[in-house]
Design an enzyme around this catalytic site. Sequence first.
Site, PDB file in Angstrom:
ATOM      1  CG  ASP A  16     -17.492  -0.271   6.793  1.00 35.13           C
ATOM      2  OD1 ASP A  16     -17.588   0.793   7.411  1.00 35.13           O
ATOM      3  OD2 ASP A  16     -17.292  -0.343   5.577  1.00 35.13           O
ATOM      4  NE  ARG A  96     -10.232  -9.973   0.776  1.00 35.35           N
ATOM      5  CZ  ARG A  96      -9.446  -9.325   1.632  1.00 35.35           C
ATOM      6  NH1 ARG A  96      -8.808  -9.997   2.572  1.00 35.35           N
ATOM      7  NH2 ARG A  96      -9.312  -8.027   1.564  1.00 35.35           N
ATOM      8  CG  ASP A 125     -12.045  -8.277  -1.157  1.00 35.26           C
ATOM      9  OD1 ASP A 125     -11.288  -8.946  -1.878  1.00 35.26           O
ATOM     10  OD2 ASP A 125     -11.644  -7.410  -0.368  1.00 35.26           O
ATOM     11  CB  SER A 179     -10.505   1.396   1.393  1.00 34.23           C
ATOM     12  OG  SER A 179     -10.736   0.012   1.485  1.00 34.23           O
TER      13      SER A 179
END
Length: 403
Positions: A16, A96, A125, A179
């Site tokens: 990605d 994050r 996210d 994922s």
Amino acid sequence: MTKIEKIVLSYSGGLDTSIILKWLQETYGCEVVTFTADLGQGEELEPVRAKAEMSGVKDIRIVDLREEFVSDFVFPMLRANALYEGQYLLGSSIARPLIAKHLVGIAREVGAHAVAHGATGKGNDQVRFELAVNALDPSIMIIAPWRQWNIRSRMQLLEYAEKHHIPVPSDKRGEAPFSIDANLLHTSTEGKILENPAEVAPDHVYQRTVDPVDAPDTPEIITIGFERGDPVSVNGKSMAPAALLTELNGLGGRHGIGRLDLVENRFIGMKSRGIYETPGGTILLTAHRGIESITLDRAAAHLKDEIMPRYAELIYNGFWFAPEREMLQALIDQSQAFVSGEVTLRLYKGSASVVSRTSALSLYSADLVTFEESAIAYDHHDAEGFIRLNGLRLRSWAARNGR
């Protein structure tokens, strides 16, 4: 709109973000700086550098953030005993804001107008990254390709990769893979069969913990030392934060500790199911509550438990850098001034159980609690007045209701 001359991309080197890198170069016609955070995800990161070089990137940043991650983000969160919706130890959520902090720092350093991330438009996210950037530097533009480009399917993604000669690993072809997000605190897995909460997760989903059924038949006893609410040693050996969490991950993983199959409520409004493995974090949460049980005042402990869900929700929703989280952190950190000592735990078949706890700063008094004669005078008759005063409103309420 100001022309964008440089973008800093949060880059994993996966399919990605490799496609996003090329798309940014094509769409904005500017230099892209890649930033890869080493959070202890357990992967060799030098191949990431090679992939970025193949795409023409001149400024490639791979930064070891393991120590900062554990000491400045994981440990402060553990002081609060934070659990989202009573179960989730926030392994993805707490990573994050650290990534966003360094994205902003690099952008300032290189004079970039924008930062970019690879989070999708359905997940949490994107919110976490962008709220953090807003709080740290609102002048920086945020580019979220998954909300901007016209790629709408996995097939289109693979076609774009083929067109631009971006290597597609064999495991990325065909059916969409799981994922997976991993760091030193946890591993999370979503997608495929897990999208149906009625389906049992297959064994191969779990990556860092053995099935508790297959864990050793003999319990393992360990001792964790704490100073001011933070763990500092395992079995009497002092350790730096990242090394300590790594050690506990190994111990917990061997005993099948820290597995969680959770259907959670995402901030953006949908439910999702994930498999989480947090072996070291689960041990630390249990141990921290153990040392707090003898060192925290009752009212302080109960207040912490009352604010914990709010604190955890702030982290989950992306408000690490918000003033209210910092205010709560100050309260939590103040509560930890005397949370020092040692906790001994039994690790066995998926569980971590406190078996003893000691502290030179303990509030526990054997003389007060004993059923035998003690050195401290305690008049049992005092309890009569205590109960009578606390029962006053109940007697009034009962009389009014004719009881």
